[in-house]
Each structure stands twice: as C-alpha cells, then as structure tokens.
Scaffold this active site. Structure first.
Site, PDB file in Angstrom:
ATOM      1  N   TYR A   1      -1.615  -0.511  10.454  1.00 39.62           N
ATOM      2  CA  TYR A   1      -1.908  -0.804   8.949  1.00 39.62           C
ATOM      3  C   TYR A   1      -0.467  -0.320   8.231  1.00 39.62           C
ATOM      4  CZ  TYR A   1      -3.735  -1.084   4.345  1.00 39.62           C
ATOM      5  OH  TYR A   1      -3.924  -1.356   3.166  1.00 39.62           O
TER       6      TYR A   1
ATOM      7  N   SER B   1       0.801  -1.201  -0.114  1.00 39.49           N
ATOM      8  CA  SER B   1      -0.158   0.089   0.003  1.00 39.49           C
ATOM      9  C   SER B   1       0.780   1.480  -0.167  1.00 39.49           C
ATOM     10  CB  SER B   1      -0.915   0.034   1.138  1.00 39.49           C
ATOM     11  OG  SER B   1      -1.558   1.315   1.228  1.00 39.49           O
TER      12      SER B   1
END
Length: 698
Positions: A589, A576
């Site tokens: 995350y 990501s």
C-alpha cells in the site's frame, strides 16, 4: 369521467382535486403543474397561468377581487405559492387610466408593484396585465407547439378561423406588455363568447370559470390544432422537404458526438465557459437531415420563449459524417472558421438592431449547434439551461414542421427579435440572477464515488456548483449514490479504473453528459495491510492496478479531453500519509501511494504549459465513513498497533497534533481548496491528517 386525447396528456385526477376542496389558488397551482409536465403544452419556464378569487381587504375589510398569477422567472410545472404574485384586480385595471402608449411599457411594470395585495408576492411578470384585463376566473397562457405552428404560419389569422370558426380570437404579433393586454381585452369585446385567443407568432390564451374548465378548454384547443396539423402532414407527405442524408447508426452517432463535443465546448466557450448537452432525438434527426434545414434554420425561431434560450438561429456544422475527427488540430482548423463567422454575424445583428440605450452585446457564441447525421448540441451556463435550450429548439422544430405543413413558416423580423432579446426588462431580470457558485460551469469526474471519500468529494463539488460524473466499479452502489442528487447535477458511469476500455467509456459518457471534463479526482482505492512475507503478488498487482495504473489511465484520457477544450483543468489524486511515512506491514500500500504522489509531481511538470494543474491530497486515518476501513485493512492496522479495531478512531485521533478524527468531508474540503481556491498551485501536497509531524512535506 376521464377524457381521451391523442396529442396531449389528460392528467387531471378528480380525487386529487377533491382533496384541494374549494381552495381556488391550490386548484390553479395543481392545474399549472400538470400542464407544465407535458412539454408539448409548454416548456420549462414558458407560459403563465392565473386565477381570481374574492379576498378580504386587510385595510378596509371589504371584499375585493385578487388575481393570483405566476411571477417573473417561474415555471408552471413546478409552481408553488412562493412563486406567484397576488394583485388587486381593480387596481391593475385602473392602470389603463395612466398608460401612455407603447413607449410607456417599461414604466408600467414598476406600477404593478402598486397593485400588490399579497406582501409575500413574487415579482409580477410582464404578462401580468394580459391576465388582469381579461374577466375570467381561471386563465392559461401557454406555448404549445401546435398553437405556435398555427401562430407562426403564413395567413395565421385565416388558418385560425378555418380551424375553430368564430370560437377563437386572433391578435397579431406584439411584444408582451400592457398594450398586448389591451389588445386581448379588445379582441374579447369584439368577439364575445370566444373560448380563447391565438397570439400571432407567440402562443395561446384560454380560460374557464373553474380550474377544471380552464384545463379542459386548453387541452381541447391544443388537441384540435394538433389534429389539424397532423392531417395536413399526412396530406403533404414527408416533412421538411424529405431527407437529404441518413443518420449514422445510434452507437456511431453517440461515439462521434462524445469525441467531438469537448472541441465544440472549447470553441463555444471563447468568452464564458459553457456546459454542454447532446441529443439525437428522432424529431431532431428528421429536421437536421432534411432538405429544408438550410432554408429554415437561418430564419430563426418565432416564439420569444424559444429564441431567448436558443439565440435567434443555430450554427450548422459543415462536417461530413464520414470525416475523421480524432485529429484535434485538423478538426479545430475546420471548425474554428465556422464559429468565427457565427460570432461575426451575431455582432452584425447586434450592431444593426441596437438602440441608444441597449445593453452591451452578450456572448456571441452559438447556443444550438447542429451536426447533420449525428445530432444537436447545446451550450449554456449550466446543465439545466443547456438541456432546456435543447428542449426549446425541439419545440421550435415542431413549430416549423407544423407551420410548413399548414402553409409556410414565418419567423419574427430580426428587429422584433432583438427588441425582445435586449429588452431592458430582460436585462434587469438577468442582473437579478444570483451570483454563480465557485465551481459553476465546471465538470468533474470522481472515481470510487459510490461511497466513502469519493462520495463526500462528489457531494462537496456539487454543493459548490460543479456538475459531477460519479464513477464506481459497483453499479448498484452507484445507482444508489446518484439518488441523493437533483436532476442535472450529476451523471453516473460504471468504471473499473484498472481497465483501459472502461476508463475510456467513462470519459465518453462524461462528455456526452456535460460536454467535457475540467476536474479529475482519482479517489478509488483499497488498502491491504500485510507484512513483506504475507504480501502476495496478487496483493501487489491489485494495489498497483487500482491506485497507480488507475490514476495513470484517468490522467491520460482526461488530459486528452482537457487539451481538446483548450482551457486547462485540474487533476487531484487522493493518496495517503503512507506514501510519505514508513510504517510496519505496509509495503504494498505504501509503495503504491508513493507512486501516486510522484506521478502527480511528474504530471504537474509535464502539463503546466497546458494550464492543467496536478495536485495530491494525503488523508490519514479516515476511519468513519470510509469503505477502506471495512474488513481486513482495519484488522491489519489494529494488529500492527496492538489494539482492537474499535479503538482505531480514537487511536488515530490521539496521534495527530490536533487530536481530531478525520472524516471523508475533510478530504473533500482539501479537494475543493485546489479546484476552487488555489488556482495557481500545481505539484503540491495537502495533508489532511490533523497534523502528523512525520508526514510534513517540508
């Protein structure tokens, strides 16, 4: 009234036939499809069927007879109007006036095109004259195991008469072509009133005045032969000389096969990468565990349709079922000489049989590999071809079993087999095959593939020619996802990437399904958006386990298989933008994504010597179609940016340089770039985010 058969399936539905009315071509196609659905009658691509109708000649307006026949390369089980050829019957028969003998066979195939009636015809096959020179309205040419057993038995002609008396004709082995059509015509002239003809070492011709009569005739002839053979087997006792050894229990067989097949795949791919197939079918086990295996297998198959797909003979592994194959180096040392010997024997076969104009020698590696006590492996350019080769060899086993029970099995002489295998017409057919797709011959495993980004990646890889193993933690969703693909394209494995035994099982399933793994895509994920204060240890552990530990386990087990195969591979991790960019409420995350990215670089450095490339794709803002954005993550990101959830797609689009909404399909293109184009890239990062300046890696 429905007929009852024991050895074939009676599938004719009167209601279905009535719906087709008097359309003889439609009825011929219907008959073809139901015949082709029973592998005891004919295997994929084997045999051909035809019908003759009266049509209006578009040039003269006269009524003419037209023969509709399966075209070259078709399959009767799936035959449609697009797969048949329509020819003037009288023109085809008039070719007898210009036929100059056996040496003229190849020229005659070109002349079939001068007989075309239907301009949308498929290319006529070599068997076209076999149908055209017989007078019957509907004709079946089939390769039933029972009939080939009769055809391949010693004293086949005598056996034919013993079974059917004077109601069946018999023609000795001859390569398909115009002259064989003449031999069928002659046989019928000499034996008026017969219901069919047995072709020595080859198959069966049957016929009827209607499609139904032809269908019933075919089933009855096959049933009679099957019953005769089964009675012989009962009289003779145990087949194949009895059992020499016992099979491993089912679970042990599959475990050993799954661990061995990547090594076999590597050895069988010395010239071209192959896809694998495994079976431990009861028929296979009876044969490969028998006393007669060593005598029968080297003889080779008899029917051309068999050996064209299986090669003339299999490779039998000299491995004991108790041997430990976990040591790849030791197993390789034991197996490599067997493959070398097989290739050398194939080269000798080619050199001894070739003609001055023969095509160049093809891949000398075995197609069929037998491991007594464990099962049978097959390798080919794609899954369908590998599976079909396995099915054809099972047909060959049935033929050997039947022929041995009748009298004695006989195979084609090597020269006859070579002349079929390296026939210039077969070579021309191979040359007409479409170019292979970019990911043909490659196997991918994708985590989190039941939906969202993972499913889009699987779709893209399949579309580019790969076989894909879809994995997901949710079984129902996985089953639903698999429904969108065609047979032989994908397999499924329920997999929790946080559990080692689950990952190991998924890779074993992938190996059994396709022979190994070439591409690993870790896209399974979840997202938790919380502040430092709100992030719990449970949140932290879940993110680390799914994203980081899952990536580690997928790499560890996948690389072990890639090293067994010996031809490198690709690992693509879906990370990501958040692994590069610091943002609010993202400590768990973002940290996990950063770990994914650095693990990618570490593994790229470690595995480069093995030609295993490891790269990462960084998505950003994949909201539409992404499961991550269902629920709390979307709410957390909306809260962090001070907007409503509904505004997120536009918000993320506006903030990238291209002002584009990023879709799962865009991430799939990034994966394809690595595995289909950038074959010299490793340790690299592709950002698929529309252009985020703060995420630029350089």
């Amino acid at each position: 009234m429905e007929k009852t058969f024991q050895y074939v399936d009676y599938l004719w539905e009167e209601k279905k036939a009535e719906e087709l009315g008097d359309d003889q071509v439609a009825l011929f196609l219907y008959r073809s499809n139901i015949l082709g659905s029973d592998l005891r009658i004919t295997n994929y691509g084997g045999g051909n069927t035809s019908c003759k109708t009266i049509e209006r000649d578009p040039l003269t307006n006269d009524e003419v007879e037209v023969m509709w026949v399966k075209g070259s390369g078709g399959d009767i089980g799936t035959l449609t109007r697009e797969g048949i050829a329509g020819l003037y019957t009288d023109r085809l028969r008039n070719l007898k006036n210009v036929y100059r003998g056996i040496e003229d066979e190849d020229r005659m195939v070109g002349l079939f095109y001068h007989c075309i009636y239907d301009l949308n015809s498929k290319a006529p096959s070599i068997d076209t004259p076999l149908h055209g020179l017989l007078p019957f309205k509907h004709i079946d040419h089939l390769h039933p195991d029972a009939l080939i057993a009769v055809a391949a038995a010693k004293d086949s002609e005598k056996i034919t008469q013993e079974i059917w008396g004077n109601t069946m004709g018999w023609v000795p082995w001859q390569r398909p072509g115009f002259d064989l059509g003449l031999q069928l015509e002659k046989c019928l002239e000499e034996n008026p009133g017969i219901r069919g003809i047995v072709l020595g070492s080859h198959g069966l011709f049957t016929w009827g005045e209607t499609s139904y009569e032809c269908y019933l005739n075919s089933l009855e002839v096959i049933e009679t032969a099957s019953e005769y053979i089964e009675n012989k087997i009962k009289q003779n006792g145990e087949g194949f000389g009895g059992q020499k050894l016992k099979s491993l229990p089912s679970a042990e067989r599959k475990d050993k096969a799954a661990k061995l097949i990547p090594l076999l795949r590597g050895l069988a791919s010395s010239e071209n990468k192959m896809i694998g197939h495994y079976t431990d079918d009861d028929t296979v086990l009876e044969f490969i565990n028998s006393n007669d295996l060593a005598r029968l297998a080297p003889m080779g198959t008899s029917c051309p349709d068999h050996f064209l797909r299986t090669k003339i003979q299999p490779l039998i592994l000299n491995l004991d079922t108790s041997e430990d194959i976990s040591n790849t180096d030791e197993a390789f040392k034991k197996l490599e000489p067997a493959f070398d010997k097989y290739r050398e024997q194939y080269k000798e076969y080619y050199e001894n049989c070739k003609h001055s104009n023969s095509p160049a020698m093809r891949d000398p590696n075995p197609v069929i590999i037998i491991y007594p006590g464990v099962g049978m492996f097959s390798f080919a350019k794609n899954k369908q071809t590998a599976r079909v080769a396995s099915e054809f060899y099972i047909n060959a086993i049935n033929v050997m079993r039947g022929a041995e029970a009748i009298t004695e099995y006989t195979s084609l002489p090597r020269q006859e087999a070579f002349d079929i295998e390296y026939w210039l017409l077969e070579e021309a057919k191979l040359q007409r095959m479409p170019s292979e797709q970019p990911l043909s011959r490659r196997v991918a495993i994708v985590t989190g593939a039941a939906g969202g980004i993972g499913k889009a990646i699987a779709d893209k890889l399949v579309a580019e020619g790969a076989n894909v193993v879809l994995t997901d933690v949710t079984e129902d969703a996985l089953k639903e996802a698999i429904k969108s693909y065609k047979k032989d394209q994908v397999a499924g494995a329920v997999c929790d990437v946080t559990k080692e035994d689950s990952v190991e099982k998924a890779f074993l399933q992938a190996s059994l399904a396709f022979g190994g793994v070439d591409i690993i895509v870790h896209s399974a994920g979840l997202a938790i958006s919380k502040s430092l204060e709100d992030t719990t240890l449970k949140d932290w552990a879940l993110l680390q386990n799914v994203l980081v530990k899952g990536q580690f386990l997928m790499a560890q087990y996948g690389v072990a298989i890639m090293k067994k195969q010996g031809f490198g591979g690709d690992i693509v991790n879906i990370a990501s933008k958040n692994g590069l960019v610091s943002g609010p409420n993202n400590v768990g995350y973002g940290t996990a994504k950063a770990a994914q990215q650095h693990m990618t670089r570490l593994l790229a450095a470690e595995l480069g010597g093995d030609k295993i490339r490891v790269n990462v794709v960084n998505p950003d803002g994949v909201i539409v179609g992404s499961k991550i954005w269902e629920g709390e993550w979307a709410e957390g990101r909306a809260k962090a940016y001070g907007i409503d959830v509904e505004e997120l797609p536009k918000h993320y689009a506006k903030r990238n340089l291209l002002q584009e909404i990023i879709l799962p399909e865009d991430i799939a293109k990034g994966v394809f770039a690595y595995v289909g184009i950038l074959d010299k890239s490793t340790g690299n990062t592709i950002n698929v985010d529309g252009g985020m300046a703060n995420a630029f890696v350089r």
